[in-house]
Design an enzyme around this catalytic site. Structure first.
Site, PDB file in Angstrom:
ATOM      1  N   SER A  95       0.610  -1.351  -0.080  1.00  0.00           N
ATOM      2  CA  SER A  95      -0.281   0.262  -0.113  1.00  0.00           C
ATOM      3  C   SER A  95       0.561   0.843   0.162  1.00  0.00           C
ATOM      4  CB  SER A  95      -0.981  -0.256   1.075  1.00  0.00           C
ATOM      5  OG  SER A  95      -1.797   1.152   1.880  1.00  0.00           O
ATOM      6  N   TYR A 118      -1.787  -1.584  10.697  1.00  0.00           N
ATOM      7  CA  TYR A 118      -1.912  -1.681   8.820  1.00  0.00           C
ATOM      8  C   TYR A 118      -1.191  -1.461   8.145  1.00  0.00           C
ATOM      9  CZ  TYR A 118      -3.933  -1.675   3.837  1.00  0.00           C
ATOM     10  OH  TYR A 118      -3.602  -1.318   2.438  1.00  0.00           O
TER      11      TYR A 118
END
Length: 348
Positions: free
Chosen positions: A221, A233
Site C-alpha cells: 500500500s 496496517y
C-alpha cells in the site's frame, strides 16, 4: 568552500529531483519489458512435480524445459495463483493474467464469487482455472493447517506467477489511531496483511527457483510509505515492502522476478460509491500497469499519479504532505460511507 557548497547543491538536486524524475518518465511512459517477463513465465514448459509436507517442500523437474510451438500450448502447464481474487484488484489480476494465456488458481474465502469469476475466465480466455476456498483469518493462525490445505488443493500444479493480493483493514469506516484499535483488530490485520504473503511465498518459491522461472508480486500500500493513520496496517505493509526487496536481493539472477506494488486509492467495493478518476485508479488499470512494469523497480507504484504523489511527497515538508494525505483519506471514507453496508470490507 563556496564551490564545494555549490557542487553539493547540484548533486542534491540531481539525486533528489532529476534522477527520480527521469526514472518516473522512463518506467511509466517507455518501459514495457514486463510483458517479456510474463512471456518467460509461460513460454518454457518445465513441469514441476512438487511433493511437500506441512514443513518441507521438495521439487522434481520433468519435461526438460522443452518448448512448444504456440503460446496457447506453451501456457498449458503455466499457472498463476492469485489470492484475494473474489473481487477488486485480485479479480483484475486474474483477468489480466488469463488474458496473457496463463491458467489461474483463484484463492479467497467466497467460493461462490470465485466460481463465477472462474467461469468467466474459461469462457472469455479459454484457460484452465482452479478455485480454492480459504479464509486466511482462520487458517493463518494455524500454520500447519494452512500449509497442508494449500498443498493438498494445489497438488502438482506448477505455479509460475504468485500474486499475494489478499490484505485489508479490520475496519475502514474512519481513520483510526493506534490506541483506538483492539487487540483483536490488530491480530486480524496481521493475519490478513502479513501471514499469507510470507507463507505462500515460502511454499511456492522453491519450485520457481528450481525451474529458474517465475514471478512473485506482493501487493502493498502507498500508505506504508506515507505512514498516516491505521498504524498496524501500514506497519505490516511496510514489512511486505522490506520482505520483497530482501527476496529480490537474495535470489537475484536465479530466474525469479519480484515486485512490490504500492497501491494507492483503488475503486473497489471496499470503497463503495467511489469511482475511478485521476486520483482513484481502477483495478484493471492497476493490475495491467503492474504486469507491464515487472522486471523494473522492485518497489513501485504502478499507477503514474500515485508514483508522482510519492515523488512530490519526498520534496515537500512532511507536515504538509501528511495534512494533504489525511484530508484525502477522510474525504474518500466520507464519500463512501453512505454506500457502505459492511464495515469489515477488505481493502488494499
Amino acid at each position: 568552500m563556496d564551490e564545494v557548497v555549490w557542487w553539493i547543491g547540484v548533486v542534491s538536486v540531481v539525486c533528489g529531483v532529476v534522477w527520480p524524475g527521469l526514472r518516473f518518465v522512463y518506467y511509466h511512459f517507455v518501459y514495457s519489458d514486463g510483458e517479456r517477463v510474463v512471456d518467460r513465465c509461460r513460454s518454457r514448459v518445465v513441469v514441476a512435480t512438487t511433493t511437500a509436507s506441512p514443513t518441507t517442500t521438495t521439487t522434481t523437474l520433468t519435461n526438460g524445459g522443452e518448448e512448444r510451438e504456440s503460446d496457447r500450448e506453451a501456457a498449458e502447464e503455466a499457472w498463476a495463483l492469485v489470492t484475494g481474487a473474489s473481487y477488486g484488484l485480485g479479480a483484475a489480476y486474474a483477468r489480466a493474467l488469463a488474458k496473457r494465456h496463463l491458467n489461474v488458481v483463484l484463492v479467497a474465502r467466497s467460493v461462490d464469487k470465485l466460481d463465477s469469476l472462474a467461469a468467466e475466465l474459461r469462457a472469455t480466455y479459454q484457460v484452465k482455472t482452479k478455485v480454492i476456498g480459504l479464509d486466511v483469518c482462520t487458517l493463518s493462525s494455524e500454520p500447519q493447517l494452512y500449509e497442508r490445505h494449500v498443498i493438498e488443493q494445489l497438488g502438482n500444479i506448477p505455479v509460475t506467477i504468485l500474486v499475494n493480493n489478499v490484505g485489508g483493514l479490520s475496519s475502514v469506516t474512519e481513520p483510526t489511531y493506534f490506541l483506538e484499535e483492539s487487540w483483536e483488530q490488530e491480530e486480524t490485520t496481521r493475519l490478513l496483511n502479513w501471514a499469507p504473503t510470507q507463507r505462500l511465498t515460502k511454499l511456492l518459491l522453491p519450485s520457481m527457483l528450481a525451474r529458474k522461472q517465475g514471478a512473485v508480486i506482493n501487493v502493498s500500500s502507498l500508505a506504508s510509505v506515507l505512514a498516516v493513520h491505521f498504524p498496524a496496517y501500514i506497519a505490516y505493509k511496510a514489512a511486505v515492502n522490506a520482505f520483497t526487496v530482501a527476496l529480490h536481493d537474495e535470489y537475484r539472477g536465479q530466474g525469479v522476478t519480484f515486485q512490490c506494488v504500492l497501491a494507492g486509492a483503488v475503486a473497489t467495493s471496499a470503497l463503495p460509491g467511489i469511482k475511478a478518476d485521476l486520483i482513484v485508479v481502477s483495478p484493471d488499470r492497476l493490475a495491467n500497469d503492474s504486469l507491464r512494469l515487472l522486471g523494473g523497480p522492485v518497489l513501485i507504484a504502478p499507477y503514474w499519479v500515485h508514483h508522482l504523489s510519492m515523488l512530490v511527497g519526498s520534496l515537500v515538508p512532511r507536515a504538509i504532505m501528511m495534512a494533504i494525505v489525511r484530508t484525502s483519506t477522510v474525504r474518500l471514507l466520507a464519500q463512501s460511507a453512505p454506500f457502505r453496508t459492511n464495515t469489515n470490507n477488505k481493502t488494499k
